[in-house]
Structures are given as C-alpha cells and as structure tokens.
Design an enzyme around this catalytic site. Structure first.
Site, PDB file in Angstrom:
ATOM      1  N   LYS A  39       0.928  -0.928  -0.172  1.00 12.86           N
ATOM      2  CA  LYS A  39       0.162  -0.089  -0.507  1.00 12.86           C
ATOM      3  C   LYS A  39       0.644   1.568  -0.008  1.00 12.86           C
ATOM      4  CE  LYS A  39      -3.946   0.150   2.335  1.00 12.86           C
ATOM      5  NZ  LYS A  39      -4.372  -1.072   2.466  1.00 12.86           N
ATOM      6  N   ARG A 109      -4.067   2.282   7.932  1.00 12.16           N
ATOM      7  CA  ARG A 109      -4.129   1.577   7.255  1.00 12.16           C
ATOM      8  C   ARG A 109      -3.366   0.502   7.361  1.00 12.16           C
ATOM      9  NH1 ARG A 109      -8.771   2.329   3.507  1.00 12.16           N
ATOM     10  NH2 ARG A 109      -9.176   4.261   3.409  1.00 12.16           N
ATOM     11  N   GLY A 118      -8.399  -8.211   3.885  1.00 12.46           N
ATOM     12  CA  GLY A 118      -9.528  -7.619   4.981  1.00 12.46           C
ATOM     13  C   GLY A 118      -8.723  -8.534   6.461  1.00 12.46           C
ATOM     14  N   MET A 120      -6.312  -7.708   8.742  1.00 13.77           N
ATOM     15  CA  MET A 120      -5.827  -6.646   9.311  1.00 13.77           C
ATOM     16  C   MET A 120      -6.556  -5.220   9.664  1.00 13.77           C
ATOM     17  SD  MET A 120      -1.382  -6.868   8.772  1.00 13.77           S
ATOM     18  CE  MET A 120      -1.654  -6.654   6.963  1.00 13.77           C
ATOM     19  N   ARG A 353      -2.981  -1.918  -6.035  1.00 14.12           N
ATOM     20  CA  ARG A 353      -2.475  -3.328  -6.078  1.00 14.12           C
ATOM     21  C   ARG A 353      -2.652  -4.490  -7.048  1.00 14.12           C
ATOM     22  NH1 ARG A 353      -5.322  -5.039  -0.065  1.00 14.12           N
ATOM     23  NH2 ARG A 353      -7.994  -5.529  -0.850  1.00 14.12           N
ATOM     24  N   HIS A 469     -15.650  -8.351   0.720  1.00 15.53           N
ATOM     25  CA  HIS A 469     -14.846  -9.694   1.973  1.00 15.53           C
ATOM     26  C   HIS A 469     -15.116 -11.006   1.574  1.00 15.53           C
ATOM     27  CE1 HIS A 469     -13.463 -12.457   4.868  1.00 15.53           C
ATOM     28  NE2 HIS A 469     -12.211 -11.776   5.003  1.00 15.53           N
ATOM     29  N   ARG A 575       2.650 -47.684  -9.504  1.00 19.33           N
ATOM     30  CA  ARG A 575       2.681 -49.255  -8.399  1.00 19.33           C
ATOM     31  C   ARG A 575       1.615 -50.214  -8.552  1.00 19.33           C
ATOM     32  NH1 ARG A 575       0.496 -43.690  -7.164  1.00 19.33           N
ATOM     33  NH2 ARG A 575       1.859 -42.516  -6.051  1.00 19.33           N
ATOM     34  N   GLU A 754      14.839 -44.089  -1.914  1.00 19.50           N
ATOM     35  CA  GLU A 754      14.429 -44.131  -1.022  1.00 19.50           C
ATOM     36  C   GLU A 754      14.755 -43.696   0.949  1.00 19.50           C
ATOM     37  OE1 GLU A 754      10.324 -46.637  -1.136  1.00 19.50           O
ATOM     38  OE2 GLU A 754      11.647 -47.674  -2.441  1.00 19.50           O
ATOM     39  N   SER A 773      14.994 -43.184  -9.170  1.00 19.73           N
ATOM     40  CA  SER A 773      13.760 -42.065  -9.147  1.00 19.73           C
ATOM     41  C   SER A 773      13.571 -41.819  -7.789  1.00 19.73           C
ATOM     42  CB  SER A 773      12.234 -43.277  -9.265  1.00 19.73           C
ATOM     43  OG  SER A 773      11.415 -42.367  -9.860  1.00 19.73           O
ATOM     44  N   THR A 776      10.769 -39.584  -2.998  1.00 19.45           N
ATOM     45  CA  THR A 776      11.062 -38.739  -1.710  1.00 19.45           C
ATOM     46  C   THR A 776       9.829 -38.765  -0.515  1.00 19.45           C
ATOM     47  OG1 THR A 776       9.632 -37.400  -3.027  1.00 19.45           O
ATOM     48  CG2 THR A 776      12.129 -36.533  -2.647  1.00 19.45           C
ATOM     49  N   ASN A 777       8.479 -39.409  -0.522  1.00 19.67           N
ATOM     50  CA  ASN A 777       8.052 -39.640   0.885  1.00 19.67           C
ATOM     51  C   ASN A 777       8.642 -41.010   1.428  1.00 19.67           C
ATOM     52  OD1 ASN A 777       6.247 -38.993  -0.782  1.00 19.67           O
ATOM     53  ND2 ASN A 777       5.349 -40.084  -1.015  1.00 19.67           N
ATOM     54  N   CYS A 840       9.714 -39.196  -7.908  1.00 18.96           N
ATOM     55  CA  CYS A 840       7.821 -39.549  -8.043  1.00 18.96           C
ATOM     56  C   CYS A 840       7.204 -39.230  -6.840  1.00 18.96           C
ATOM     57  CB  CYS A 840       8.483 -41.004  -8.487  1.00 18.96           C
ATOM     58  SG  CYS A 840       8.883 -42.406  -7.555  1.00 18.96           S
ATOM     59  N   TYR A 860      13.293 -35.267 -14.598  1.00 23.25           N
ATOM     60  CA  TYR A 860      11.953 -34.916 -14.318  1.00 23.25           C
ATOM     61  C   TYR A 860      11.299 -35.812 -13.411  1.00 23.25           C
ATOM     62  CZ  TYR A 860      11.853 -40.583 -13.704  1.00 23.25           C
ATOM     63  OH  TYR A 860      11.994 -40.925 -12.941  1.00 23.25           O
TER      64      TYR A 860
END
Length: 882
Positions: A39, A109, A118, A120, A353, A469, A575, A754, A773, A776-777, A840, A860
């Site tokens: 702002k 403001r 909305g 703050m 904005r 809002h 899977r 993994e 591959s 990452t889980n 993956c 990838y």
C-alpha cells in the site's frame, strides 16, 4: 504532548522509519514494497505519476520488525519522525490534526508487502472528539456528516483498539433504525446520529471502565499500535500460513489524510478492477456506494451500485476514473485492484495493487496482455500461480442436470461445490478435518472467518457485493462463492436458514454455482473440466520454456488417460501393488502369501500373471511409446491379508484350510515396524518368484503391444527400497535373465532412492542401475525418522514454533533431504554419465520442490495426474531466471 508520555519506546540507533508521500514530497516508489509495504509503495508511486492521492506518510516494515523484537515497543526516534511526517501532511493539506475549528482527520491502515485483503485492521476519522466534531460540522456546514464520521470512529476504534465487540454497536444502530422506521444508515438524521454517538460513548465507558479517548494524539498512537498488533491476529496468521507468507516480513502502517465519501449524494466510495477478476474480460469492473465511507463497500453493509451506473450519476468522475484505470494498467503492466473516494464530485485514489483473480481470469489476462504487447511470454508465465490451476481441474455443474434452484445471488467467485450446510467457521473447520464437505453459510463473512472459508468447499452469504470480503477472499482461494443472496435468512440460534419459505438445517446438502450465482437444493451432477483456449496457449508457452520433463503417477487405465489429457510425457510411477487389490485377484494374492513352499507360491502367482500382464498392456497402449516406470511390489505382504474374523473365515474356507492356520500365518508376517521390514527389494530377494512373475508380465505385455500396434515400448523396471549395491546386482541379474527367457530387449533397470544409505552409496549402485527415481515420501520419513502417518500430532507445533518452515512431506526439505538428493545425483552421474534422474514422490507436484529439482539437475518429475498442469507451469517458472 501528554498522551505520548505513555508511548513505549526503546533506545535505538538513529534510522529512517517514516516516509512521506504527496504532491510536494514523495520519499518512495513501487520498487520499495519490502520496505513500505504494497500500500505505501503504491501510494507513493501514484503520487509520483501525478494521480490525485491524499497526502500521508508510511511507517516502514522495519518498525514492525523492531516492534516485535523489542517487546512491542517503538524505536526511540519514531515519535519525532511521525511528528515530522504529520507536519508535512498538514502543510500539504492545509489543515491541522486536532484543530478545533477545521480539524484534519487521519486514517491508519496496514500494508504488508503482499496483499492480505481484510486480514489486518483499519481505522478512519482519527482526530474527532466532542469538540472537534463541532468544528467539522461548522467547517463543512454539514452536521449530519460530522456526526456520522464521529460514530464511525467510535465504533471502529473501540472494536480494533479497545476490544469492544463490533456487534454491540451494530445492535444500537439497528435498534435505533427499527424504532424510528429507518431502513438505511443514510436515512438517519443528524440529531439521530448525535444520539447514537452518546449511546456509543456510554457503551465504551461500560465495557472498558474508561471514557472514549478525546486526545487526537492518543487516538493516533492507539491506532498505530493496533495495526502493528493485527499482524499477529489469528486471522492474519492463518492467512499467511495458507498463502506461505513469512511472518518475519511484517507490515507497514500508512497514515493518510481522510477524504470524505459520506458528505452527501455527490460523494461516494468504491472498489474497482481494471479487468474483470472472475473472467479476465478487458472491461472496467467494480462497485460503489453513494454517501458512504471507505469500509462500507467491502463490509457488505449496503448493496452497492455497479460502476456503469456512475456514467449516469457522475459522468465526469467516471471518465476520469476510467482514464486512471488505463493509466495504471499501462504503468504497472498488470490488472489492478483500486480503491477510490469521491468528495463533492472530486476523485481521490486511495489504493492500487495487483488484483486478486480466479485462475481462468489469470490465464486470460496473461494471454491477452501478451497479445496486447504489454508483457512478454516469460512474464505471462511468471504471472500465474501454478497452484491456482487447481481451480481449472475440478468439476462444474452439468447444464443438463435436474436443478431445484432455491435462489440466486451474485456470482462472486466461479466454480461449483456441493456440501453440507454449516453456519459457523469453527464448525466448518472441525467437520472438514473429519472428512465432511461443507458449504459455509453466513449473513456476511469477516476476516475472522478465514479458517472456515479455507475449510469449506464453497461460501454463501446473504449480504455483500462482488467486492465484499467473501467475494475477494473466495476468489483468491479458488473457492466458489455466491454473495448477496438476499432471500437467504440465517438464524444462528436455531442453526437454520430460510430461503423463500424453505427451511434448511445444518447438515442439509446444497450446491453452489459460483459462475451463475445459483443456490441449488441437494447435490447436483457435475461435469469434468475441459482445458482449452487460454490454458492451452499458456501451457504451450510453458512447455517451450521448461527443461524438466513431466510424468504422472498412474496405475490404472483411467489414471493414464487423465495424465495424457493433462500433458504428461510418460508415467514416472506405476505402483503394481494397487493392482493386487482387485477383487478378481485378491484371493490368488492371499493364496500366494499363505503358501508354504516356492512351488505353491508359483502356482498362485500363475493365476495372477495374466491379470498383471493385461494391466500393463492397457497402460502401454494408452501411453503410445512414452516411458513407463513400473515399480515392482513394494509394501509388506501382511497389507493384503484380512484381519476381521469373518474375512479370515471366508479366506480359510476358499483355500480349504483352517482359520487358525490363516491366523498363524498372519501372526508370522506381523512386524513391529513394517515400513522398515520385509518390503521392497527384500521381498524380491526372499521370494524371487514374485518379482519374476511381475517382470515377465511387463516384458510379455510390451511384446504383445508391439505385435498388435507396432508401437515400441521401452519399459523402465524399478526396484524399490534398495540399500546396497549387492541387492541391486542380484535383482538386476534376475531381471536380465527373465528378459532373455522371454526374448525381450530394450528396457531400463533402475531403483528408487528412498533410503539415506542408498543416496550415499549412489555411486556404486549406479554401476547396475540405469536410472534413479527419488521416492521422496519415504526418503523424507527415513531422513527425519518421522512416520508420515503419525506426524500430524506434532508437525503443526513444529511449524508454529519455527522449528520447520513447512511440512516436509508437502514441500521438500532442501537442507536435509535435498542434500541427499543432490549427493545421489552427483555420485550416480559420476559413475554413469547418462544416468536418468527423476522424482516420483508427492513433491513432484509442489512448485517450490520443483524449483529445487530443476536446480539439482533432475530429468523429470512425476506427480498425480491432476497436478500435471501445475508441474508443467512450475517447471517453466523454475527454468526462467529471475
């Protein structure tokens, strides 16, 4: 300055905290959003380019940082700098703050560096008291206006600064209107407003034990403190969490001369967008209220007029506003959200904005602006939040479906949603956590409802306009919203709502169509989205700019077809265990698991093999020669076995063995920590016949597709949970042996990385593996020692306390898990230069994680089919240099 004696300050080396803006002095511009907030920076910028902006000054975000680092105290020299900024403002406006004859009124403001609409606090008309209100009445020759400003100040200040409930003031106002037969606030005469002011002051005395503050300076500093404190209110914290806005950014505070839209019918206030924020159409769009002040439009207190009406009521003002709209868009090269006030037919700009917009609107605006030569393709790509594409990938209402329309409101945010009626935001959040889809139904929403709106499928309000809002926040969230549905009467006590005589209770199902404004009874049939036009144009640009390939995680024909429709360039994770749960084969799977000998296991596997082969044939045909990575069986075997007595008895009977024998076998397979037990590659080594069947089915399916369609299939066989080179060597040899027996050539063998040990030993594993591959889980689980399924009990606390910046299962932990990924990439490619690298896990669809994978040099990412477009766009953004 008596009130400043109570001002809490701390010693601090001199610094610049206050920056003026106006015609004669302007100390900032739009490049300083980090310092001045959005702002403040844009008010300075508009002042510099000659737009009519009321003068003021901005306290920087550095004051906010200091405030919270020093027990909510201010820098020692801030008071003097505020006095200097105020003196400059008074000089430019020609009025004095607190003057009893012609008082200058101020607004305070918030202004964070990114828009938080909305979330703050704002306070208007500071400087009024029992004496200065008479001066304002005399100088304006308008007692009604002066009393209206005073009652607004008391209500806003008492709510925001003193903590007196807003609704208590509304009760006084509504009671007065009802007793005197007035429908609108604007109907109340001057003497009525004066009476309401006295009732307001009595309420403040009763609630706080003190009279309403009469010292203008005390009011100003009270407002400044309240706005800084509003940075840490629950609603602001929730909004930042939802939108990934760092707490340390802080907010600036803008102090500005008040201009008045509530002096009469030649005055007004409004909110507008330089293009339609719902559709993206290049048409001026907005609303305004006559004889109203700043917050009235967004608060939804009165139903506003459309901007087009101003062409008739104030044509000169409309013409000027339209010219400013075009000037701002050309200057900022983006769609703008503007706020304005008209005082005696003179236009003032209060804010500009970048406007919040729906995903369809964002796409259209980006593509149109590129066609208009306002922006480049690269800028257009960067403009779109990848996560917002989610809005395009969900159902809409079937035009041919039977519909029972209860009422129509304003189409405030497009899309459609079905859910149970819910009237309370806390209840909505709780129900959503329990898996119940809800529609949040409110008379009007306020910033306090942010958590309920986030949890709900859609939002319905009985009051408010297209820029209320509810409308603005819903569009930003990508939630369907119908606002201003005046036929909806909500009774919070009985938790019911009545629509044209039809009463609905909490829990009843309704459907919202945010594109038409319809509120429908029951659950209405939906249609799947079609992605064409602007979406296809932008995706084509993104595909031209990205380096990373995008694959999908898919194991059914439907998954594969959906992935292709959304532009997947292969399957990064198929899977095979999901196929085992099919009702036609689960009995054979269980027979295989319960087998005591290798021969019995092979006999059971022979029954599964034809089904498994057909699974792969279907997927290979759909993918038409694109790479397909198939993960061999990964989960522990006990997951396929029944646990209820009835199911165990049924299995025993079908296999011709006793239920006790089944229970004994289940007991033997039980593990204390199955995710770290007999699973993945360990299954393939202990029970090689399982992997042999799967590999044979893969290769025979590839040959069958080649013979039937002529399409060459190059399957990628992925061995899960490898920890050592020896495991990889044994299983690679088995895979090669099966391929030779089948007579199949042209495949790749690789592994999922993994486990931390696999990442560290990547150099030796790459001697056998032709691709990695990253799962990452599991890599996140094993790196942190955290169970993803159980982390919900403490991860929120860790994030709240700043121990972790985000959920590491949602966005990659760059410093820990990321280091293992980079290490594996470097060591693997040192051994095998052409090693193919992908990911993956769930992180494959997360834009922040994709940015990391681009920097790590992966080939990838693979994600769920519906996140493929998100990944395509995120990969393009990652490839573009800032």
């Amino acid at each position: 300055m008596s009130s400043n004696a109570a001002l809490k300050t701390s010693p601090q080396a001199a610094g610049k905290w206050v920056y003026s803006f106006g015609k004669t002095l302007c100390e900032g511009d739009s490049s300083q959003k980090n310092l001045l907030g959005g702002k403040g920076a844009n008010l300075a910028e508009m002042s510099k380019i000659g737009l009519p902006v009321p003068p003021g000054f901005t306290m920087s975000t550095e004051v906010c940082t200091y405030f919270y680092q020093n027990k909510q105290s201010y820098p020692g020299d801030l008071d003097a700098q505020v006095n200097g900024g105020l003196a400059q403002l008074e000089k430019e406006i020609g009025a004095i703050f607190g003057d009893v004859k012609k008082p200058l009124l101020l607004s305070v403001r918030s202004g964070a560096r990114v828009s938080m609409p909305g979330m703050m606090d704002t306070i208007l008309n500071l400087g009024l008291n029992d004496v200065t209100v008479k001066g304002l009445s005399s100088s304006s020759n308008n007692e009604r206006f002066a009393q209206d400003c005073y009652r607004r100040l008391i209500q806003m200040y008492s709510d925001v600064v003193l903590g007196v409930d807003h609704d208590l003031f509304e009760d006084i106002l509504d009671t007065y209107k009802r007793r005197n037969g007035f429908k609108q606030d604007t109907d109340i005469p001057a003497e009525g407003l004066a009476e309401i002011v006295e009732q307001y002051k009595t309420l403040v005395q009763k609630q706080t034990g003190k009279p309403f503050p009469q010292d203008p300076r005390e009011q100003l500093w009270g407002a400044i403190g309240a706005v800084f404190k509003s940075w840490m209110t629950p609603r602001a914290v929730t909004y930042r969490k939802i939108n990934s806005i760092p707490e340390e950014w802080g907010t600036a505070v803008c102090v500005q001369a008040v201009v008045f839209g509530n002096m009469g019918d030649d005055c007004g206030t409004g909110v507008a967008f330089t293009r339609n924020p719902s559709t993206g159409e290049n048409k001026f769009y907005g609303e305004y209220l006559l004889n109203a002040q700043g917050e009235d439009v967004v608060a939804g207190i009165r139903t506003p007029l459309e901007l087009d009406d101003m062409k008739k009521t104030m044509p000169e003002v409309y013409e000027q506003l339209d010219a400013i709209r075009l000037q701002l868009e050309k200057h900022y090269k983006d769609m703008q959200d503007i706020e304005f006030t008209i005082q005696n037919k003179k236009l003032y700009m209060l804010q500009t904005r970048s406007g919040k917009r729906t995903a369809p609107a964002a796409l259209k605006i980006a593509v149109d602006m590129e066609n208009e030569k306002l922006i480049s393709k690269e800028v257009a790509i960067k403009r779109i939040n990848p996560q917002s594409l989610d809005q395009l990938l969900h159902p809409t209402i079937d035009a041919n479906a039977a519909k029972n329309v209860l009422t129509r409101g304003l189409p405030a945010s497009p899309g459609a949603a079905v859910g149970a009626v819910c009237f309370d935001s806390d209840d909505a959040e709780k129900l959503a956590k329990d898996g119940v889809k809800v529609i949040l139904c409110r008379t009007e929403t306020s910033p306090e409802d942010i958590h309920g709106m986030h949890a709900a499928e859609g939002i319905l309000t009985s009051r408010g306009g297209m820029t209320s809002h509810a409308a603005v926040v819903a569009r930003g969230m990508g939630k369907p919203c119908v606002s201003g549905a005046g036929d909806v009467v909500i009774d919070m006590k009985s938790k019911t709502m009545t629509i044209k005589g039809k009463t609905l209770s909490e829990g009843d199902k309704i459907t919202l169509d945010g594109s038409t404004g319809e509120v429908l009874l029951g659950a209405v049939k939906m249609l799947q989205p079609a992605l064409t036009g602007d979406f296809e144009t932008l995706m084509t640009w993104a595909d031209d700019m990205r380096r990373l390939k995008i694959r999908a995680n898919a194991e059914t024909a439907l998954d594969a077809e959906t992935a292709r429709k959304f532009g997947a360039e292969g399957i990064g994770l198929c899977r095979t265990e999901h196929m085992f749960f099919d009702p036609e084969r689960i009995l054979s799977v269980r027979q295989m698991i319960l087998a005591e000998t290798s021969e019995d296991r092979r006999a059971a596997l022979a029954k599964i093999a034809p089904h498994q082969q057909q699974d792969f044939v279907k997927i290979f045909k759909i993918m038409k020669g694109l790479p397909v990575t198939i993960r061999l069986l990964d989960p522990p075997l006990h997951e396929f076995l029944p646990h209820e007595d009835e199911e165990i008895a049924g299995l025993a009977k079908s296999l011709g063995i006793s239920a006790d024998k089944v229970r004994q076998r289940i007991a033997r397979l039980h593990e204390a920590n199955p995710m770290l037990g007999l699973r993945g590659s360990r299954l393939g080594i202990v029970y090689p016949e399982i992997y042999e069947m799967q590999v044979k089915a893969i290769f025979e399916a590839a040959l069958a597709v080649k013979n039937e369609t002529g399409e060459t299939v190059i399957p990628e066989v992925m061995v899960p949970l490898i920890a050592t080179k020896a495991e990889m060597d044994i299983l690679k040899a088995m895979i090669d042996k099966v391929a030779a027996a089948v007579g199949f050539k042209g495949y790749l063998t690789g592994t999922m990385i993994e486990l931390p040990r696999a990442a560290l030993a990547a150099g030796s594993i790459a001697e056998s593996a032709e691709f990695f591959s990253f799962g990452t889980n599991d890599l996140t689980q094993t790196t942190f020692g955290i169970s993803r399924d159980d982390a919900g009990s403490f991860l929120p606390a860790y994030q709240a306390q700043g121990i972790l910046p985000s959920d590491p299962f949602a966005s990659i932990d760059v410093d820990g898990v990321g280091e293992l990924v980079k290490t594996a990439c470097e060591r693997g490619r040192k051994t095998r230069k052409d090693l193919k690298l992908g990911i993956c896990g769930e992180h494959g669809g997360d834009p922040a994680s994709i940015k990391f994978f681009e920097s790590a040099g992966l080939d990838y990412v693979s994600c769920s089919p519906y996140r493929v477009p998100i990944a395509r766009l995120a990969a393009a953004q990652a490839a573009l240099k800032d």
